[in-house]
Design an enzyme around this catalytic site. Structure first.
Site: not given
Length: 787
Positions: A602, A687, A600, A563
């Site tokens: 995200h 995740d 992932d 990120h």
């Protein structure tokens, strides 16, 4: 059925409307009995009718005449007239010419006259359409519709004026007109291609006199714009058969109708060479390949045929549906074998084709287990397996074949022979894990990473690394991995991705208590060194892979990085570890092509931003739709040089391993093989786990194993097996322990349990995966390999 004098008179009258001087002569001959019908006792054999032209029997294809009326009869009359006129001219000029020489000089004269006549007919149709379009429909003289018709007129003119004198259809193996290539009858190479409208191809078609495909029908395809649905089988420059298709589109139905299909036979008119066996099967294989390669919304192939052909169509996989209607969904028998060969020898084969062939391997192996050869099933199964192992075959097809063959080698009489053949073909190493088995897996893990956020309650904490340590202590991994010492990244190395101002901002947090970059992203006194250690640890892992110490590895580092943007951290991320790893490979090793696959929950928005305008890094992200940080939409594809090099595949909440696996197999895999990266880097989050606290996906530990196996397969087929995994998210300690173990077992080649489930992913029906189809539709213009 026989021809009548009335039929002949109607054909002559039709000729008279364009060629009155020829019709005059033909009428005179008909009146004098020099053109006549045969006695009732002399009916034509097979599908041929004939009439008498002087002392010659002039044959007319019965099927053509039944379907089209007088045009086939007009053409036969013109051919005979042209030969007669040429013969008279030659005798007048060369009265002492031998009969053999005379025949060779008149052979093409009739065909040439007939083709010119049919071009006249086609040109008149087009000119009438142009006049109607301009006058009645109010179209301008230079409108698209008028220009389209004029282009067709130009093509007819080019055919008329083609004076090359070629008697064959010239085709080379790299000819762009070829759609698919394969083998036919005693391993002769054949091509499936759109019919080539040239004078020589029309001459061949006229000589063959194929059912349905008289010259007027062929030219009508050109006039009407349906020539793109007319396909040919070519062997050694000679036409062997034709097929005409129609795409049926209804409200909830899409189908491909085989409207007409015909192959040459021993009775073909004026044909000097013999037909090749298997042309019909080869053409149907080409039609099936068209379906799977270009018409993904089509449900089935169907045709209508007489009952006499039922045996053939059933033998290659058709099923009856009502009287005279046959449906093909899954090929069988010789058709399946022909398709396999076509997939091997064609320049481009789409994943959907390979996926179907992989599904059929177990059935071929079952046929080989049977001692009795029922209806040639064992013979065809053996041919299929040999083709699948061929050096030119897809690695995936060969690997799937090898896996099934090895499991059943002792129950197949030809088992040892097939394994010897596989070894000769270089297929014993087809499994993508084989080349890496002699090297330990490189692992980066360092307890100094515990210092980040120490003493702070946070989901991204040191216990994540402790969970990985428990995984690596599992006895099944003993001796399978080697620890790579970490180092700290230098400040100037961090500026390859991040601004100097941001790097200094992070540096100022060293030795201080809690500092916040945003609501999610904090630092403590040890975070500056830990973040540099994460980046440097990845650099060390990449050094180990590049040096040949290993071909694959995993950097268990924290904080995560995907990120982090050039000027700020976010989403628990300080520095963008994987983006910096890519830059390191470019600076240190001059690598020019890298692929980053981000798996992932995200979206890796920071990584995407860094490489959004470059083609030196191909970025593929598979993530949960609508999740943090809200980026990663399908339409985000890159800008400038980077357009098409960002591929986002958002999945619905609740997605499972099979959904991620399909995205890898149908999109990431084909694109990777086309791009040929020098190494693949994977942003790997835990995740996706079914019980992760920050996500809604439902991937189990065994699902993680399947995802990992597919990633290794992609690396093996596109990057020489070189792949580096980098830990990103994952906030369930149980998930990290359980999923981390299955992942490491796959990377270290300890686990074998997931192979059957991986095959189910490969065999998925792409037509039912609407989200993936959207991704493919957007990116197909950038990557032709996509299905």
């Amino acid at each position: 059925m026989m021809l009548t004098r009335e039929n002949i008179k109607q054909a002559i009258d039709a000729i008279g409307r364009r060629k009155p001087e020829i019709a005059y002569t033909l009428n005179a001959m008909l009146g004098k009995g020099r053109i006549d019908v045969p006695p009732a006792s002399d009916a034509g054999e097979d599908n041929r009718l004939y009439f008498l032209f002087g002392n010659t029997q002039a044959f007319v294809n019965k099927v053509q005449f039944f379907n089209s009326g007088t045009p086939p009869l007009e053409q036969a009359l013109l051919i005979q007239y042209g030969e007669m006129a040429q013969k008279r001219s030659l005798i007048h000029r060369e009265p002492f010419t031998s009969p053999g020489k005379l025949a060779s000089k008149t052979d093409t004269a009739g065909l040439s006259l007939m083709i010119d006549y049919e071009i006249d007919v086609a040109e008149a149709q087009l000119e009438q359409q142009i006049a109607t379009t301009v006058q009645k429909k109010g179209q301008a003289n230079d409108s698209w519709a008028v220009n389209f018709l004029r282009q067709r007129l130009k093509r007819l003119s080019d055919i008329r004026n083609d004076g090359s004198g070629q008697t064959d259809v010239k085709v080379s193996e790299d000819d762009p007109r070829i759609l698919f290539q394969g083998i036919i009858s005693d391993y002769t190479r054949a091509a499936f291609m759109r019919f080539s409208f040239s004078r020589e191809s029309l001459m061949q078609a006229a000589r063959l006199n194929l059912e349905f495909f008289h010259i007027r029908f062929l030219l009508n395809c050109l006039v009407s714009g349906t020539d793109n649905l007319l396909f040919a089988c070519i062997v050694k420059g000679e036409l062997q058969g034709l097929v005409f298709l129609e795409i049926i589109r209804k409200l909830f139905y899409r189908g491909i109708e085989v409207k007409y299909i015909a192959t040459r036979n021993n009775t073909s008119f004026q044909s000097d060479s013999h037909p090749v066996k298997g042309a019909g099967t080869f053409i149907m294989a080409g039609v099936w390949m068209l379906w799977k390669s270009y018409f993904h919304d089509v449900k089935e192939i169907f045709l209508e045929s007489e009952i006499q052909a039922e045996g053939f169509y059933v033998s290659i996989g058709f099923h009856t549906r009502g009287p005279y209607k046959y449906i093909l969904k899954s090929p069988e028998g010789s058709l399946l074998t022909t398709i396999a060969a076509m997939a091997v020898f064609s320049n481009k084969t789409y994943p959907s084709v390979i996926s179907h062939l992989c599904k059929r391997i177990p059935g071929r192996i079952r046929s080989l287990k049977r001692r009795k050869d029922l209806n040639g099933q064992r013979k065809r199964a053996l041919e299929f397996i040999k083709i699948a192992l061929h050096p030119a075959s897809s690695n995936l097809l060969a690997r799937a074949t090898m896996g099934t063959l090895l499991k059943n080698k002792n129950r197949i009489p030809e088992g040892e022979m097939l394994l010897a053949l596989a070894k000769a073909f270089g297929r014993m190493e087809t499994d993508p894990r084989q080349t890496a088995l002699t090297l330990p897996v490189a692992v980066v893990i360092d307890r100094r990473s515990w210092k980040h956020l120490m003493g702070v309650t946070h989901l991204e904490n040191y216990r994540r690394i402790k969970a990985v340590e428990a995984v690596l202590k599992n006895r099944c991994l003993d001796g399978k991995w080697v620890k790579i010492p970490s180092r700290f990244a230098e400040k100037n190395e961090l500026t390859w991705v991040h601004t100097l101002e941001y790097v200094k901002k992070v540096e100022k947090t060293a030795g201080k208590g809690l500092s916040s970059f945003d609501v999610d992203t904090q630092t403590t006194e040890g975070s500056w060194s830990t973040a540099r250690l994460a980046v440097g640890g990845l650099f060390s892992l990449l050094d180990g892979i590049r040096s040949g110490r290993s071909s694959r590895g995993f950097a268990f580092i924290r904080p995560p990085g995907h990120h982090a943007k050039p000027a700020n951290g976010m989403g628990f991320c300080i520095f963008n570890n994987i983006a910096l790893g890519a830059k390191y490979l470019k600076h240190r090793y001059k690598v020019s092509r890298l692929m980053i696959i981000d798996i992932d929950v995200h979206h890796g928005n920071g990584t995407q931003e860094v490489f959004y305008d470059t083609d030196e890094v191909l970025f593929v992200s598979i993530h949960e739709s609508g999740s943090f940080p809200g980026t990663g939409k399908i339409e985000e594809t890159g800008i400038g040089k980077g357009e098409g090099f960002t591929i986002n595949i958002p999945l619905e909440k609740g997605g499972r391993a099979r959904d991620i696996g399909r995205a890898l197999y149908f999109v990431a895999g084909p694109v990777a093989q086309a791009y040929q990266p020098e190494m693949i880097l994977v942003s790997f989050g835990f995740d996706l786990y079914i019980h992760d606290r920050l996500a809604g996906m439902k991937v189990t530990p065994s699902g993680y194993a399947r995802i990992t196996a597919l990633l290794l397969e992609i690396a093996a087929h596109s990057a020489g097996g070189k792949i580096a995994f980098v830990m990103e998210g994952g906030y369930s300690l149980e998930g990290i322990r359980e999923c981390g173990l299955t992942v490491m077992k796959e990377i270290c080649n300890v686990s074998k349990e997931s192979e059957d489930k991986i095959d189910r992913i490969r065999k998925s029906d792409l037509s039912r995966l609407s989200n993936l189809k959207k991704v493919i539709n957007i990116h197909k213009k950038y990557w032709e390999v996509l299905p």
